[in-house]
Design a protein around this motif. Structure first.
Motif, PDB file in Angstrom:
ATOM      1  N   VAL A  13       0.861  -1.175   0.000  1.00 50.92           N
ATOM      2  CA  VAL A  13       0.000   0.000   0.000  1.00 50.92           C
ATOM      3  C   VAL A  13       0.901   1.230   0.000  1.00 50.92           C
ATOM      4  O   VAL A  13       1.942   1.229   0.638  1.00 50.92           O
ATOM      5  CB  VAL A  13      -0.908   0.009   1.242  1.00 50.92           C
ATOM      6  CG1 VAL A  13      -1.694   1.310   1.326  1.00 50.92           C
ATOM      7  CG2 VAL A  13      -1.857  -1.170   1.195  1.00 50.92           C
ATOM      8  N   ARG A  14       0.485   2.250  -0.712  1.00 50.58           N
ATOM      9  CA  ARG A  14       1.326   3.438  -0.796  1.00 50.58           C
ATOM     10  C   ARG A  14       1.204   4.230   0.505  1.00 50.58           C
ATOM     11  O   ARG A  14       0.258   4.945   0.735  1.00 50.58           O
ATOM     12  CB  ARG A  14       0.894   4.297  -1.980  1.00 50.58           C
ATOM     13  CG  ARG A  14       1.782   5.518  -2.192  1.00 50.58           C
ATOM     14  CD  ARG A  14       1.444   6.197  -3.489  1.00 50.58           C
ATOM     15  NE  ARG A  14       1.663   5.289  -4.608  1.00 50.58           N
ATOM     16  CZ  ARG A  14       1.660   5.680  -5.878  1.00 50.58           C
ATOM     17  NH1 ARG A  14       1.438   6.915  -6.181  1.00 50.58           N
ATOM     18  NH2 ARG A  14       1.856   4.803  -6.849  1.00 50.58           N
ATOM     19  N   GLY A  28      -4.726  -5.015   7.373  1.00 49.22           N
ATOM     20  CA  GLY A  28      -4.912  -6.208   6.557  1.00 49.22           C
ATOM     21  C   GLY A  28      -3.840  -6.413   5.517  1.00 49.22           C
ATOM     22  O   GLY A  28      -4.102  -6.967   4.444  1.00 49.22           O
ATOM     23  N   VAL A  29      -2.616  -5.941   5.762  1.00 54.69           N
ATOM     24  CA  VAL A  29      -1.536  -6.096   4.798  1.00 54.69           C
ATOM     25  C   VAL A  29      -0.339  -6.736   5.498  1.00 54.69           C
ATOM     26  O   VAL A  29      -0.248  -6.763   6.727  1.00 54.69           O
ATOM     27  CB  VAL A  29      -1.126  -4.737   4.203  1.00 54.69           C
ATOM     28  CG1 VAL A  29      -2.278  -4.125   3.427  1.00 54.69           C
ATOM     29  CG2 VAL A  29      -0.664  -3.774   5.288  1.00 54.69           C
ATOM     30  N   GLU A 200      -2.242   0.708  -6.455  1.00 55.71           N
ATOM     31  CA  GLU A 200      -1.989  -0.699  -6.116  1.00 55.71           C
ATOM     32  C   GLU A 200      -3.212  -1.400  -5.541  1.00 55.71           C
ATOM     33  O   GLU A 200      -3.276  -2.632  -5.530  1.00 55.71           O
ATOM     34  CB  GLU A 200      -0.847  -0.795  -5.093  1.00 55.71           C
ATOM     35  CG  GLU A 200       0.445  -0.092  -5.506  1.00 55.71           C
ATOM     36  CD  GLU A 200       0.481   1.341  -4.991  1.00 55.71           C
ATOM     37  OE1 GLU A 200       1.586   1.897  -4.892  1.00 55.71           O
ATOM     38  OE2 GLU A 200      -0.589   1.885  -4.691  1.00 55.71           O
ATOM     39  N   LEU A 201      -4.161  -0.623  -5.044  1.00 58.29           N
ATOM     40  CA  LEU A 201      -5.340  -1.235  -4.426  1.00 58.29           C
ATOM     41  C   LEU A 201      -6.192  -1.935  -5.485  1.00 58.29           C
ATOM     42  O   LEU A 201      -6.408  -1.400  -6.567  1.00 58.29           O
ATOM     43  CB  LEU A 201      -6.180  -0.184  -3.719  1.00 58.29           C
ATOM     44  CG  LEU A 201      -5.548   0.510  -2.511  1.00 58.29           C
ATOM     45  CD1 LEU A 201      -6.458   1.606  -2.005  1.00 58.29           C
ATOM     46  CD2 LEU A 201      -5.275  -0.501  -1.416  1.00 58.29           C
ATOM     47  N   PRO A 202      -6.680  -3.123  -5.186  1.00 55.49           N
ATOM     48  CA  PRO A 202      -7.526  -3.816  -6.171  1.00 55.49           C
ATOM     49  C   PRO A 202      -8.799  -3.038  -6.482  1.00 55.49           C
ATOM     50  O   PRO A 202      -9.382  -3.200  -7.557  1.00 55.49           O
ATOM     51  CB  PRO A 202      -7.836  -5.155  -5.496  1.00 55.49           C
ATOM     52  CG  PRO A 202      -7.573  -4.942  -4.039  1.00 55.49           C
ATOM     53  CD  PRO A 202      -6.483  -3.929  -3.961  1.00 55.49           C
ATOM     54  N   TRP A 207     -12.792   2.437  -8.622  1.00 55.89           N
ATOM     55  CA  TRP A 207     -12.982   3.808  -8.150  1.00 55.89           C
ATOM     56  C   TRP A 207     -12.743   4.802  -9.281  1.00 55.89           C
ATOM     57  O   TRP A 207     -13.500   5.752  -9.451  1.00 55.89           O
ATOM     58  CB  TRP A 207     -12.019   4.110  -7.007  1.00 55.89           C
ATOM     59  CG  TRP A 207     -12.259   3.329  -5.750  1.00 55.89           C
ATOM     60  CD1 TRP A 207     -13.363   2.585  -5.441  1.00 55.89           C
ATOM     61  CD2 TRP A 207     -11.378   3.223  -4.637  1.00 55.89           C
ATOM     62  NE1 TRP A 207     -13.221   2.021  -4.211  1.00 55.89           N
ATOM     63  CE2 TRP A 207     -12.012   2.390  -3.685  1.00 55.89           C
ATOM     64  CE3 TRP A 207     -10.120   3.744  -4.346  1.00 55.89           C
ATOM     65  CZ2 TRP A 207     -11.413   2.085  -2.462  1.00 55.89           C
ATOM     66  CZ3 TRP A 207      -9.526   3.445  -3.131  1.00 55.89           C
ATOM     67  CH2 TRP A 207     -10.165   2.613  -2.197  1.00 55.89           C
ATOM     68  N   ALA A 208     -11.675   4.569 -10.028  1.00 57.71           N
ATOM     69  CA  ALA A 208     -11.366   5.474 -11.136  1.00 57.71           C
ATOM     70  C   ALA A 208     -12.474   5.458 -12.186  1.00 57.71           C
ATOM     71  O   ALA A 208     -12.858   6.498 -12.732  1.00 57.71           O
ATOM     72  CB  ALA A 208     -10.031   5.093 -11.765  1.00 57.71           C
TER      73      ALA A 208
END
Length: 576
Positions: A13-14, A28-29, A200-202, A207-208
């Protein structure tokens, strides 16, 4: 809350580098790479903030549940904009105290956010579009500025991350289809921003996709053909235009959309010689210099002179230092409360960079006790009042005539806000000495009203306030005075603090008015109005057959379709 607690199962995650296993498990990572959020220029952070504002927050005790802030202000308080001076101060000074204070306040907010209760039925204080939008903007910028500062704890960083990602999840679910209004417009733009921050998020591609689709729909369906936002308010137009600028920084291809260019032109039409835009509808005074610069970079060339913003329902007269805006547009609804005011055919006049005939504008807060009976009310505007009648929202305002000429501009329109139709014609004489000649008719005992920046005083056959003389053709049955608060723009400081405006009301039982408004800089001129020849039957027409306007040694003759001065004459089609 499910939007907060649902954690991204992705590596990496960034975020800043975190090794605390408990925090990693909470998110959760398995690991988090060191990186920073977006650092591009952000229009939402262009406003002023001072070190003194940040210092005032050091050690401040804050009750995040306090309903005493007001029904609407409680929602705005949880945008967290009031905390942003700490980030500005840290950026300017590098002083870790400001980062530590952000850490303390944000963790306190995060720990109490689920306990906040609002008084708007069905509207959660935290999980609603404007709150999610605003907090995401402020928190992502804080993440960027404070990323390397040890005084910001990993615990606070994780809370900030969860706030942003939880907001994005909520936004994607809430805005799965188009609906009008600034709420969805800005929230969708921020969703696209967050998707770009954390690719990087699935969930990021989805969202985009949602954010981009909603922004495009708003450009097509929520921005009018003339470039004005659906709600017809310069303040909210500026808010959504800032959101568009954020999108442009992410995806410059949006600049090719014709509505993006038109949105900048709309601002350019409304800006006065003082550099401000009037506070029409529920707006504050807008200073659009930044937006206009960005428009120029896009190749926007504003339309010069007098013209219509017809899709928005505004007529613009512009000549030299004088500027006029006439409102003939509709009352526009909203998913919570409309931002439209209860007035039509009202006008605002400015000259030499300052207001001449002014209005109440938008309130300091929607909790203000005068919001409904002053700011939104007909009496806060420069139009006709019918005492004892309520103004209807479905006013059916319409344009009957617009003429942009060499010597004169002319507007004529009507509305049905009262039980009787109100007709108004405004002739703006461009040639100096310039003036406005306003003719009204309504089958009712009515009050012709205008507001100035100083108390009105008798002057000849008229009344004078700061830089404006008002002269009626016929003496009123009664003269009324009042006052109320309004923002007053100051070009020297680029501010618009609340001051007092003063109303002049001319009451006539027949509802017929012909009034000259003459601007001046030093001393008010001698002005005289008369009909030539006298009307045989004033009831036959709402516009005098021929009107003589004498200002000093200059004499004009104005009829229903012509203006003449010495050997100069200009005509227009008579309005219906």
């Amino acid at each position: 809350m499910k939007y907060v607690e649902k954690a991204p199962h992705v590596d990496p995650v960034r975020m800043r580098h975190i090794t605390d296993e408990a925090l990693l498990a909470e998110l959760g990572v398995t690991s988090i790479a060191e990186a920073r959020p977006w650092r591009r220029p952000d229009p939402a952070w262009d406003g002023p903030a001072t070190i003194e504002e940040a210092d005032a927050l050091i050690g401040a005790e804050v009750d995040f549940l306090d309903k005493g802030r007001g029904r609407s202000r409680l929602y705005g308080f949880h945008y967290l904009r009031w905390m942003t001076p700490l980030v500005h101060a840290y950026r300017e000074t590098g002083d870790a105290r400001y980062a530590a204070e952000w850490d303390r306040l944000f963790r306190q907010w995060y720990g109490t956010r689920d306990q906040v209760e609002g008084d708007w039925p069905g509207l959660d204080v935290i999980w609603y579009s404007l709150g999610v939008w605003a907090r995401s903007m402020h928190v992502t910028r804080a993440m960027a500025e404070l990323a390397d500062e040890p005084a910001l704890s990993d615990e606070c960083w994780a809370m900030m991350m969860k706030t942003v990602l939880g907001g994005a999840r909520w936004s994607a679910e809430e805005h799965d289809e188009f609906r009008h209004g600034n709420w969805q417009f800005v929230c969708a733009a921020e969703l696209l921003h967050v998707a770009t921050l954390f690719p990087e998020l699935p969930e990021a591609p989805r969202w985009a996709e949602i954010g981009r689709a909603r922004v495009l729909e708003h450009l097509e369906l929520d921005v009018r053909a003339d470039g004005g936002h659906h709600e017809r308010s310069p303040g909210y137009h500026g808010m959504v235009l800032d959101a568009v600028h954020r999108v442009l920084a992410l995806d410059p291809s949006f600049a090719e959309h014709p509505r993006v260019r038109a949105m900048h032109s709309w601002f350019a039409s409304l800006v006065t010689s003082g550099g401000w835009i009037p506070h029409l509808q529920d707006s504050g005074v807008v200073w659009p210099a930044g937006a206009l610069r960005r428009g120029a970079e896009l190749g926007v060339r504003p339309e010069p002179g007098s013209h219509l913003l017809d899709a928005s329902g505004y007529a613009i007269f512009r000549a030299g230092h004088l500027h006029t805006v006439i409102n003939y547009g509709p009352y526009v609804g909203h998913e919570l409360e409309p931002h439209s005011h209860h007035a039509a055919l009202d006008f605002v006049l400015s000259g030499w960079g300052v207001p001449l005939a002014w209005e109440a504008g938008g309130p300091p807060s929607y909790d203000d006790p005068g919001y409904y009976d002053w700011y939104q009310a007909t009496r806060g505007h420069n139009t006709i009042l019918v005492p004892g009648e309520e103004y209807t929202e479905d006013r059916k305002a319409g344009l009957d005539l617009f003429h942009a000429g060499q010597h004169v501009d002319v507007f004529a329109g009507h509305h049905h806000g009262y039980s009787a139709r109100h007709d108004r014609r405004i002739v703006f004489v461009r040639d100096e000495p310039s003036y406005w000649l306003v003719t009204d008719s309504i089958d009712a005992d009515a009050v012709w009203q205008v507001h100035g920046l100083a108390p009105w005083k008798p002057h000849g056959s008229g009344y004078v306030t700061k830089n404006l003389l008002v002269v009626p053709l016929e003496a009123p049955d009664e003269v009324l005075h009042g006052n109320g608060p309004a923002r007053i723009p100051d070009p020297a400081t680029g501010t618009a603090e609340y001051g007092e405006i003063h109303s002049l009301g001319l009451r006539r039982a027949d509802g017929r008015f012909t009034v000259a408004l003459v601007p001046f800089t030093d001393d008010p001129p001698a002005v005289h109005l008369a009909t030539v020849p006298p009307l045989a039957s004033p009831q036959e027409t709402s516009v005098p057959d021929h009107l003589r306007v004498a200002i000093g040694g200059i004499v004009d003759t104005v009829s229903a379709s012509t203006w003449a001065r010495a050997d100069v004459r200009e005509g227009w089609a008579a309005d219906g």
